[in-house]
Design a protein around this motif. Structure first.
Motif, PDB file in Angstrom:
ATOM      1  N   PRO A   1       5.701 -32.148  14.328  1.00 52.78           N
ATOM      2  CA  PRO A   1       5.602 -31.096  13.309  1.00 52.78           C
ATOM      3  C   PRO A   1       5.228 -31.689  11.955  1.00 52.78           C
ATOM      4  N   PHE A   2       4.657 -30.852  11.098  1.00 53.36           N
ATOM      5  CA  PHE A   2       4.304 -31.253   9.729  1.00 53.36           C
ATOM      6  C   PHE A   2       5.526 -31.030   8.840  1.00 53.36           C
ATOM      7  N   LEU A   3       6.013 -29.797   8.801  1.00 54.81           N
ATOM      8  CA  LEU A   3       7.215 -29.461   8.039  1.00 54.81           C
ATOM      9  C   LEU A   3       8.307 -29.092   9.041  1.00 54.81           C
ATOM     10  N   THR A   4       9.543 -29.377   8.679  1.00 55.10           N
ATOM     11  CA  THR A   4      10.643 -29.056   9.591  1.00 55.10           C
ATOM     12  C   THR A   4      11.628 -28.118   8.893  1.00 55.10           C
ATOM     13  N   GLY A   5      12.438 -27.431   9.682  1.00 57.83           N
ATOM     14  CA  GLY A   5      13.420 -26.508   9.114  1.00 57.83           C
ATOM     15  C   GLY A   5      13.544 -25.278   9.985  1.00 57.83           C
ATOM     16  N   GLY A   6      13.780 -24.141   9.343  1.00 57.27           N
ATOM     17  CA  GLY A   6      14.010 -22.897  10.075  1.00 57.27           C
ATOM     18  C   GLY A   6      12.783 -22.428  10.826  1.00 57.27           C
ATOM     19  N   GLU A   7      13.021 -21.719  11.911  1.00 57.54           N
ATOM     20  CA  GLU A   7      11.988 -21.014  12.677  1.00 57.54           C
ATOM     21  C   GLU A   7      11.068 -21.896  13.510  1.00 57.54           C
ATOM     22  N   MET A   8      11.103 -23.201  13.312  1.00 57.31           N
ATOM     23  CA  MET A   8      10.188 -24.043  14.105  1.00 57.31           C
ATOM     24  C   MET A   8      10.964 -24.790  15.189  1.00 57.31           C
ATOM     25  N   ILE A   9      12.136 -24.265  15.506  1.00 61.50           N
ATOM     26  CA  ILE A   9      12.993 -24.968  16.466  1.00 61.50           C
ATOM     27  C   ILE A   9      13.385 -24.088  17.658  1.00 61.50           C
ATOM     28  N   GLU A  10      13.769 -24.762  18.734  1.00 63.81           N
ATOM     29  CA  GLU A  10      14.323 -24.041  19.877  1.00 63.81           C
ATOM     30  C   GLU A  10      15.843 -24.211  19.870  1.00 63.81           C
ATOM     31  N   ARG A  11      16.285 -25.447  19.544  1.00 61.75           N
ATOM     32  CA  ARG A  11      17.712 -25.745  19.532  1.00 61.75           C
ATOM     33  C   ARG A  11      17.945 -26.898  18.564  1.00 61.75           C
ATOM     34  N   VAL A  12      19.046 -26.838  17.837  1.00 63.45           N
ATOM     35  CA  VAL A  12      19.334 -27.920  16.887  1.00 63.45           C
ATOM     36  C   VAL A  12      20.740 -28.459  17.111  1.00 63.45           C
ATOM     37  N   GLY A  13      20.850 -29.757  17.247  1.00 60.43           N
ATOM     38  CA  GLY A  13      22.152 -30.418  17.329  1.00 60.43           C
ATOM     39  C   GLY A  13      22.439 -31.102  16.016  1.00 60.43           C
TER      40      GLY A  13
ATOM     41  N   TYR B   1      22.327 -34.241  15.293  1.00 56.88           N
ATOM     42  CA  TYR B   1      21.464 -35.381  14.971  1.00 56.88           C
ATOM     43  C   TYR B   1      20.041 -35.256  15.498  1.00 56.88           C
ATOM     44  N   ASP B   2      19.773 -34.177  16.240  1.00 55.79           N
ATOM     45  CA  ASP B   2      18.407 -34.028  16.763  1.00 55.79           C
ATOM     46  C   ASP B   2      18.105 -32.557  16.978  1.00 55.79           C
ATOM     47  N   ALA B   3      16.845 -32.310  17.343  1.00 53.99           N
ATOM     48  CA  ALA B   3      16.422 -30.920  17.537  1.00 53.99           C
ATOM     49  C   ALA B   3      15.323 -30.858  18.580  1.00 53.99           C
ATOM     50  N   VAL B   4      15.235 -29.715  19.253  1.00 53.09           N
ATOM     51  CA  VAL B   4      14.098 -29.454  20.151  1.00 53.09           C
ATOM     52  C   VAL B   4      13.219 -28.452  19.416  1.00 53.09           C
ATOM     53  N   TYR B   5      11.955 -28.814  19.257  1.00 51.55           N
ATOM     54  CA  TYR B   5      11.060 -27.953  18.478  1.00 51.55           C
ATOM     55  C   TYR B   5      10.583 -26.759  19.296  1.00 51.55           C
ATOM     56  N   ALA B   6      10.218 -25.706  18.593  1.00 54.27           N
ATOM     57  CA  ALA B   6       9.684 -24.496  19.229  1.00 54.27           C
ATOM     58  C   ALA B   6       8.311 -24.802  19.827  1.00 54.27           C
TER      59      ALA B   6
ATOM     60  N   PRO C   1       2.710 -21.488  18.598  1.00 58.12           N
ATOM     61  CA  PRO C   1       2.263 -22.104  17.351  1.00 58.12           C
ATOM     62  C   PRO C   1       3.417 -22.342  16.375  1.00 58.12           C
ATOM     63  N   HIS C   2       4.636 -21.870  16.760  1.00 52.52           N
ATOM     64  CA  HIS C   2       5.740 -21.832  15.784  1.00 52.52           C
ATOM     65  C   HIS C   2       6.209 -23.223  15.361  1.00 52.52           C
ATOM     66  N   LYS C   3       5.937 -24.215  16.198  1.00 51.64           N
ATOM     67  CA  LYS C   3       6.300 -25.594  15.831  1.00 51.64           C
ATOM     68  C   LYS C   3       5.722 -25.983  14.468  1.00 51.64           C
ATOM     69  N   PHE C   4       4.588 -25.365  14.135  1.00 56.43           N
ATOM     70  CA  PHE C   4       3.920 -25.715  12.870  1.00 56.43           C
ATOM     71  C   PHE C   4       4.103 -24.664  11.774  1.00 56.43           C
ATOM     72  N   GLU C   5       5.033 -23.736  11.982  1.00 61.22           N
ATOM     73  CA  GLU C   5       5.225 -22.689  10.962  1.00 61.22           C
ATOM     74  C   GLU C   5       6.686 -22.653  10.520  1.00 61.22           C
ATOM     75  N   ALA C   6       7.090 -23.680   9.813  1.00 59.90           N
ATOM     76  CA  ALA C   6       8.487 -23.776   9.367  1.00 59.90           C
ATOM     77  C   ALA C   6       8.765 -22.790   8.231  1.00 59.90           C
ATOM     78  N   GLY C   7       9.947 -22.200   8.245  1.00 55.17           N
ATOM     79  CA  GLY C   7      10.352 -21.290   7.160  1.00 55.17           C
ATOM     80  C   GLY C   7       9.780 -19.896   7.326  1.00 55.17           C
TER      81      GLY C   7
END
Ligand code: PMP
Length: 410
Positions: free
Chosen positions: A247-259, A261-266, A269-275
Motif C-alpha cells: 500500500p501507499f498510505l495506510t490506515g482506515g478502510e484499506m484493511i481486512e483485519r488489524v492486530g 502489531y500487524d494487519a491484513v490489507y483489503a 482497489p481498496h488497498k490503495f484508498e486509505a481513509g
C-alpha cells in the motif's frame, strides 16, 4: 463531423459563463470549467446519499457505497480497463503518480536499474522518479524530443536499454499539446521488460483512451481538467502489478483485519484508498464522463481543432509571436504555448488580463523542457470545446497589441 456537436451552445451548460462579468477563459489546460450537470451530481450525492461509503451497514450507507462504486465502473468503461478493481481513486494525477513511485518504484527498483523519463514531463511525472532514483540507487535517464516536441521512433528505440525497468511518459505534453506515440513506447518497453507509467492529465480531456489497446501498465489523470471537481483523480494499474504492490498510505478502510502489531490489507482497489474517500467527487467525475461522451470525442476534437486552427492562423501573422511545437493545429490538443519577442510572458498575460482574457504564463511545471528549449518562460493559451470563435478573435486581437503597448514596433 457530428453536426449536433457543431450546433449546440456548450457555453450555456457552464454556470461560470452566466455571471455578469467578462471572461475569456483560455487556461483550460490548468483546470477546466464545470458544467451544471457535474455540479448537480456532486450536490446530489451530499443532498441525497451522503454517508461514509464502505462503512455504514444501513440503507443510506449502502447507497453511498453504490454511488461511489458505480463511479468506479464508469471510469473503468471510460478507460476501457478490464476490471473495476484496476481503477484507484486518488486526489489528482500527482498523487496517482506518487502512488506508483512510492509503492511500485521504491519496492521494485534496484541500484543500476534505469528509469526512463521523457524530457517533456510535467514536474509531477519527474520528481517522483527523482525520489525513487535517490532511494533505490536506480539511474534516471532522459528520452529527448525534437525541438518541436516530437518523440521519434529512433529516439525512443535509442533511449531504452536492457537495464530500463520503468518508463514514465506523458501522453500529451502540457507545453506542446502533441499526442505522443504511447503504443510504440509500450511495445519497445515491454520488449526490454520495463513497465510504462503514462501521465494522461492532458490527454484524457481530449482523446479517447484505451488502456488495454495501448497496453500501458499504469495511467493517471485528474478529474479537474476533465470538467469534474478538484480533488478527485484516477490511477489505472494492471491488476497483477497492483496486487504485488505494497500500500501507499495506510490506515482506515484499506484493511481486512488489524492486530496489535500487524494487519491484513483489503483486496483491490481498496488497498490503495486509505481513509474516507471523495465520493461526491467520484460521482461528479462519472457525470463529467457522461457529459463528454454524450458530446462524443470526435465532435469535441473537431471543434477544439478548428478553434485552435483559427488561433494559430492569426498568431502566425502577428510579428514577434512564436508558437512552440507543431505547425499543424491538429497536433496541439488545444494547447498553444508561445513567446513574444522582447516581452516577458508575465507582461503578456497581464496585458491580456486587462482585456479579461485568462492565460497562463511561466515555466508550466516543465523546467527541464524549458531549459532544453532555452525558453525560460512562455505564455500558454489552452482552448476547450466551449470556447468560441469570437473569443479566439478577441484573444488574437489583444495579443497583436502587446508589443505596441510595451513600446515596441508592431
Ligand atoms: N501532468 C500534466 C501533463 C499536467 O498538465 C498536470 C497539471 N498541470 C499534471 C500532471 C498535474 O496535475 P494535478 O495538479 O491535477 O495533479
Amino acid at each position: 463531423m457530428d453536426n449536433r456537436g457543431r450546433e449546440r451552445d456548450y457555453r450555456a451548460d457552464f454556470p461560470i459563463f452566466r455571471q455578469n462579468r467578462p471572461l475569456i477563459y483560455l487556461d483550460n489546460a490548468a483546470t477546466s470549467q464545470r458544467p451544471a450537470c457535474v455540479l448537480e451530481a456532486e450536490r446530489d450525492f451530499y443532498e441525497k446519499q451522503n454517508a461514509n461509503p464502505m462503512r455504514g451497514l444501513y440503507e443510506l450507507g449502502l447507497e453511498a457505497t453504490d454511488c461511489y462504486e458505480n463511479a468506479r465502473k464508469r471510469v473503468q468503461r471510460f478507460l476501457h480497463a478490464g476490471k473495476a478493481e484496476e481503477i484507484i481513486f486518488t486526489r489528482n494525477t500527482t498523487e496517482a503518480l506518487n502512488l506508483v513511485a512510492y509503492s511500485y518504484g521504491v519496492s521494485h527498483l534496484r541500484p543500476g536499474d534505469e528509469i526512463l523519463v521523457s524530457i517533456m514531463e510535467h514536474h509531477s511525472n519527474l520528481l517522483p522518479w527523482q525520489m525513487v532514483a535517490a532511494r533505490t540507487g536506480a539511474v534516471l535517464k532522459f528520452l529527448e524530443c525534437s525541438p518541436d516536441g516530437r518523440l521519434t521512433q529512433e529516439r525512443i528505440r535509442g533511449a531504452f536499454t536492457p537495464r530500463t525497468r520503468l518508463a514514465a511518459v506523458t501522453q500529451v505534453s502540457n507545453v506542446f499539446g502533441r499526442v505522443n506515440p504511447i503504443r510504440e513506447i509500450t511495445r519497445i518497453a515491454h520488449e526490454q521488460g520495463a513497465v510504462v507509467v503514462v501521465d494522461a492529465a492532458q490527454s484524457a480531456p481530449h482523446i479517447p483512451i484505451d488502456v488495454c489497446g495501448l497496453d500501458v501498465d499504469f495511467l493517471a489523470f485528474s478529474g479537474h481538467k476533465l470538467l469534474a471537481p478538484m480533488g478527485i483523480g484516477v490511477l489505472y494499474g494492471k491488476e497483477e502489478l497492483l496486487q504485488a504492490m505494497p500500500p501507499f498510505l495506510t490506515g482506515g478502510e484499506m484493511i481486512e483485519r488489524v492486530g496489535r502489531y500487524d494487519a491484513v490489507y483489503a483486496p483491490l482497489p481498496h488497498k490503495f484508498e486509505a481513509g474516507t474517500v471523495n465520493a461526491g467527487g467520484a460521482a461528479a467525475l462519472g457525470s463529467a464522463i457522461d457529459y463528454l461522451e454524450q458530446i462524443g470525442f470526435q465532435a469535441l476534437r473537431e471543434r477544439e481543432d478548428s478553434l485552435t486552427a483559427l488561433a494559430l492562423e492569426h498568431m502566425k501573422e502577428i510579428p514577434g509571436v512564436h508558437v512552440l511545437g507543431s505547425e499543424d493545429a491538429g497536433e496541439h490538443c488545444g494547447i498553444l504555448t508561445f513567446t513574444v519577442d522582447e516581452v516577458h510572458p508575465h507582461d503578456v498575460a497581464s496585458i491580456l488580463d486587462a482585456d479579461h482574457i485568462a492565460v497562463r504564463a511561466g515555466h508550466h511545471c516543465a523546467q527541464p523542457l524549458m531549459d532544453y528549449l532555452k525558453v525560460p518562460s512562455a505564455v500558454r493559451a489552452s482552448i476547450a470545446f466551449y470556447n468560441t470563435e469570437e473569443e479566439i478573435r478577441a484573444f488574437t486581437e489583444s495579443l497583436s497589441q502587446v508589443r505596441r503597448k510595451m513600446g515596441y514596433g508592431e
